[in-house]
Structure formats: C-alpha cells, structure tokens
Design a protein around this motif. Structure first.
Motif, PDB file in Angstrom:
ATOM      1  N   GLY A   1       0.823  -1.206   0.000  1.00  0.00           N
ATOM      2  CA  GLY A   1       0.000   0.000   0.000  1.00  0.00           C
ATOM      3  C   GLY A   1       0.855   1.252   0.000  1.00  0.00           C
ATOM      4  N   ASP A   2       0.186   2.368   0.106  1.00  0.00           N
ATOM      5  CA  ASP A   2       0.868   3.665   0.160  1.00  0.00           C
ATOM      6  C   ASP A   2       0.913   4.146   1.607  1.00  0.00           C
ATOM      7  OD1 ASP A   2       0.970   3.476  -2.575  1.00  0.00           O
ATOM      8  OD2 ASP A   2      -0.599   4.958  -2.932  1.00  0.00           O
ATOM      9  N   PHE A   3       2.024   4.763   1.962  1.00  0.00           N
ATOM     10  CA  PHE A   3       2.233   5.220   3.328  1.00  0.00           C
ATOM     11  C   PHE A   3       2.716   6.666   3.315  1.00  0.00           C
ATOM     12  CE2 PHE A   3       2.611   0.702   3.295  1.00  0.00           C
ATOM     13  CZ  PHE A   3       2.049   0.274   4.484  1.00  0.00           C
ATOM     14  N   ASP A   4       2.202   7.449   4.239  1.00  0.00           N
ATOM     15  CA  ASP A   4       2.689   8.809   4.452  1.00  0.00           C
ATOM     16  C   ASP A   4       3.750   8.759   5.541  1.00  0.00           C
ATOM     17  OD1 ASP A   4       0.995  10.143   2.600  1.00  0.00           O
ATOM     18  OD2 ASP A   4      -0.658   9.972   4.034  1.00  0.00           O
ATOM     19  N   ILE A   5       4.911   9.304   5.239  1.00  0.00           N
ATOM     20  CA  ILE A   5       6.010   9.338   6.203  1.00  0.00           C
ATOM     21  C   ILE A   5       6.355  10.793   6.482  1.00  0.00           C
ATOM     22  CG2 ILE A   5       8.405   8.706   6.701  1.00  0.00           C
ATOM     23  CD1 ILE A   5       8.118   6.382   4.752  1.00  0.00           C
ATOM     24  N   GLU A   6       6.507  11.107   7.752  1.00  0.00           N
ATOM     25  CA  GLU A   6       6.968  12.430   8.157  1.00  0.00           C
ATOM     26  C   GLU A   6       8.265  12.267   8.924  1.00  0.00           C
ATOM     27  OE1 GLU A   6       3.608  13.958  10.344  1.00  0.00           O
ATOM     28  OE2 GLU A   6       2.780  14.846   8.528  1.00  0.00           O
ATOM     29  N   VAL A   7       9.241  13.078   8.567  1.00  0.00           N
ATOM     30  CA  VAL A   7      10.531  13.084   9.251  1.00  0.00           C
ATOM     31  C   VAL A   7      10.651  14.416   9.981  1.00  0.00           C
ATOM     32  CG1 VAL A   7      13.035  12.990   9.011  1.00  0.00           C
ATOM     33  CG2 VAL A   7      11.606  11.602   7.519  1.00  0.00           C
ATOM     34  N   PHE A   8      10.990  14.343  11.241  1.00  0.00           N
ATOM     35  CA  PHE A   8      11.148  15.527  12.071  1.00  0.00           C
ATOM     36  C   PHE A   8      12.619  15.704  12.413  1.00  0.00           C
ATOM     37  CE2 PHE A   8       6.911  13.954  12.650  1.00  0.00           C
ATOM     38  CZ  PHE A   8       6.127  15.085  12.643  1.00  0.00           C
ATOM     39  N   GLU A   9      13.077  16.945  12.355  1.00  0.00           N
ATOM     40  CA  GLU A   9      14.453  17.280  12.741  1.00  0.00           C
ATOM     41  C   GLU A   9      14.387  18.317  13.852  1.00  0.00           C
ATOM     42  OE1 GLU A   9      18.573  19.169  10.888  1.00  0.00           O
ATOM     43  OE2 GLU A   9      16.757  19.146   9.671  1.00  0.00           O
ATOM     44  N   ASN A  10      15.117  18.066  14.945  1.00  0.00           N
ATOM     45  CA  ASN A  10      15.157  19.058  16.008  1.00  0.00           C
ATOM     46  C   ASN A  10      16.348  19.997  15.806  1.00  0.00           C
ATOM     47  OD1 ASN A  10      17.471  17.797  17.107  1.00  0.00           O
ATOM     48  ND2 ASN A  10      16.268  16.620  18.584  1.00  0.00           N
ATOM     49  N   MET A  11      16.469  20.953  16.655  1.00  0.00           N
ATOM     50  CA  MET A  11      17.509  21.980  16.490  1.00  0.00           C
ATOM     51  C   MET A  11      18.916  21.455  16.763  1.00  0.00           C
ATOM     52  SD  MET A  11      15.501  25.344  17.858  1.00  0.00           S
ATOM     53  CE  MET A  11      16.643  26.516  17.110  1.00  0.00           C
ATOM     54  N   LYS A  12      19.006  20.248  17.311  1.00  0.00           N
ATOM     55  CA  LYS A  12      20.319  19.634  17.553  1.00  0.00           C
ATOM     56  C   LYS A  12      20.779  18.781  16.383  1.00  0.00           C
ATOM     57  CE  LYS A  12      18.830  18.417  21.954  1.00  0.00           C
ATOM     58  NZ  LYS A  12      18.888  17.440  23.044  1.00  0.00           N
ATOM     59  N   GLY A  13      19.971  18.694  15.322  1.00  0.00           N
ATOM     60  CA  GLY A  13      20.332  17.874  14.172  1.00  0.00           C
ATOM     61  C   GLY A  13      20.002  16.407  14.349  1.00  0.00           C
TER      62      GLY A  13
ATOM     63  N   ALA B   1      16.507   7.321   9.786  1.00  0.00           N
ATOM     64  CA  ALA B   1      15.140   7.384  10.318  1.00  0.00           C
ATOM     65  C   ALA B   1      14.142   6.895   9.275  1.00  0.00           C
ATOM     66  CB  ALA B   1      14.815   8.813  10.759  1.00  0.00           C
ATOM     67  N   LEU B   2      14.307   7.317   8.020  1.00  0.00           N
ATOM     68  CA  LEU B   2      13.432   6.849   6.948  1.00  0.00           C
ATOM     69  C   LEU B   2      13.565   5.346   6.745  1.00  0.00           C
ATOM     70  CD1 LEU B   2      13.944   9.687   4.332  1.00  0.00           C
ATOM     71  CD2 LEU B   2      11.737   8.938   5.229  1.00  0.00           C
ATOM     72  N   SER B   3      14.789   4.843   6.733  1.00  0.00           N
ATOM     73  CA  SER B   3      15.022   3.414   6.523  1.00  0.00           C
ATOM     74  C   SER B   3      14.380   2.567   7.610  1.00  0.00           C
ATOM     75  CB  SER B   3      16.523   3.121   6.464  1.00  0.00           C
ATOM     76  OG  SER B   3      17.094   3.715   5.329  1.00  0.00           O
ATOM     77  N   VAL B   4      14.459   3.027   8.839  1.00  0.00           N
ATOM     78  CA  VAL B   4      13.890   2.268   9.957  1.00  0.00           C
ATOM     79  C   VAL B   4      12.387   2.088   9.781  1.00  0.00           C
ATOM     80  CG1 VAL B   4      13.374   2.356  12.440  1.00  0.00           C
ATOM     81  CG2 VAL B   4      15.697   2.817  11.634  1.00  0.00           C
ATOM     82  N   VAL B   5      11.661   3.163   9.438  1.00  0.00           N
ATOM     83  CA  VAL B   5      10.213   3.007   9.301  1.00  0.00           C
ATOM     84  C   VAL B   5       9.853   2.170   8.075  1.00  0.00           C
ATOM     85  CG1 VAL B   5       9.549   5.021  10.644  1.00  0.00           C
ATOM     86  CG2 VAL B   5       9.860   5.260   8.200  1.00  0.00           C
ATOM     87  N   MET B   6      10.613   2.289   6.991  1.00  0.00           N
ATOM     88  CA  MET B   6      10.323   1.463   5.813  1.00  0.00           C
ATOM     89  C   MET B   6      10.580  -0.013   6.105  1.00  0.00           C
ATOM     90  SD  MET B   6      11.428   3.806   2.537  1.00  0.00           S
ATOM     91  CE  MET B   6      13.044   4.287   3.147  1.00  0.00           C
ATOM     92  N   GLU B   7      11.618  -0.329   6.872  1.00  0.00           N
ATOM     93  CA  GLU B   7      11.887  -1.714   7.266  1.00  0.00           C
ATOM     94  C   GLU B   7      10.755  -2.258   8.137  1.00  0.00           C
ATOM     95  OE1 GLU B   7      15.759  -1.931   9.050  1.00  0.00           O
ATOM     96  OE2 GLU B   7      16.752  -1.308   7.199  1.00  0.00           O
ATOM     97  N   LYS B   8      10.240  -1.429   9.048  1.00  0.00           N
ATOM     98  CA  LYS B   8       9.137  -1.867   9.908  1.00  0.00           C
ATOM     99  C   LYS B   8       7.885  -2.162   9.088  1.00  0.00           C
ATOM    100  CE  LYS B   8      10.585   0.130  14.273  1.00  0.00           C
ATOM    101  NZ  LYS B   8      10.236   1.035  15.384  1.00  0.00           N
ATOM    102  N   ILE B   9       7.611  -1.321   8.093  1.00  0.00           N
ATOM    103  CA  ILE B   9       6.475  -1.564   7.215  1.00  0.00           C
ATOM    104  C   ILE B   9       6.645  -2.886   6.479  1.00  0.00           C
ATOM    105  CG2 ILE B   9       5.332  -0.781   5.094  1.00  0.00           C
ATOM    106  CD1 ILE B   9       5.930   2.132   6.101  1.00  0.00           C
ATOM    107  N   GLU B  10       7.813  -3.131   5.951  1.00  0.00           N
ATOM    108  CA  GLU B  10       8.071  -4.357   5.187  1.00  0.00           C
ATOM    109  C   GLU B  10       8.030  -5.608   6.064  1.00  0.00           C
ATOM    110  OE1 GLU B  10       8.020  -4.530   1.948  1.00  0.00           O
ATOM    111  OE2 GLU B  10       7.784  -2.371   1.858  1.00  0.00           O
TER     112      GLU B  10
END
Length: 82
Positions: A31-43, A71-80
């Motif tokens: 299926g299709d998934f919406d992914i959001e990546v958040f970055e804080n001020m510490k990088g 971070a992106l890879s981790v969520v894609m691996e969890k989906i798979e």
C-alpha cells in the motif's frame, strides 16, 4: 541583531521547541504510506509512518537518530516486516 542563516539558528523562547518536518510518500505492494521526518535543532531526526488507505490505524516509528536517511530506513523496514 544578526539575522539567522539556518532555521536551527532561530531564537526560540525559553521552554519552546522548534522542529522541522518533511513529508514523504512511500509506495509498496503493501500500500501507500505517508512518512513524516522531524528534525530538532540539535540535528537529530525521527520518522513516523501511517498507511494512507487502510481501515486500521498503524503507526510505524523510528528511534531518534543523527541521520534523516536512517530514520526513513527504519520506518520502511518496519512496514516491510509486517
């Protein structure tokens, strides 16, 4: 007052937090998934993903990392894995 050059140089009032959010769409046979990546001020980065068209609400999340790509890879691996 010198103007900040980068978003993470902005002056944030005490007690406040500023995050930058990026949106991605991950398309797979599952299926299709919406992914959001958040970055804080510490990088530091973390990502969350939710299915776009599914009657179930499943939230996939990464741990806090020093890499947007990780971070992106981790969520894609969890989906798979599911």
């Amino acid at each position: 007052m010198q103007m900040p050059k980068e978003w993470h140089e902005a002056e944030v009032p005490e007690g406040g937090k500023l995050l930058r959010k990026e949106s991605y769409e991950y398309q797979t046979d599952k299926g299709d998934f919406d992914i959001e990546v958040f970055e804080n001020m510490k990088g530091e980065f973390y990502a969350i993903a939710v299915p776009r068209d599914d009657e179930r609400l499943v939230i996939y999340g990464s741990n806090v990392t020093t890499s947007r790509a990780l971070a992106l890879s981790v969520v894609m691996e969890k989906i798979e894995r599911e």
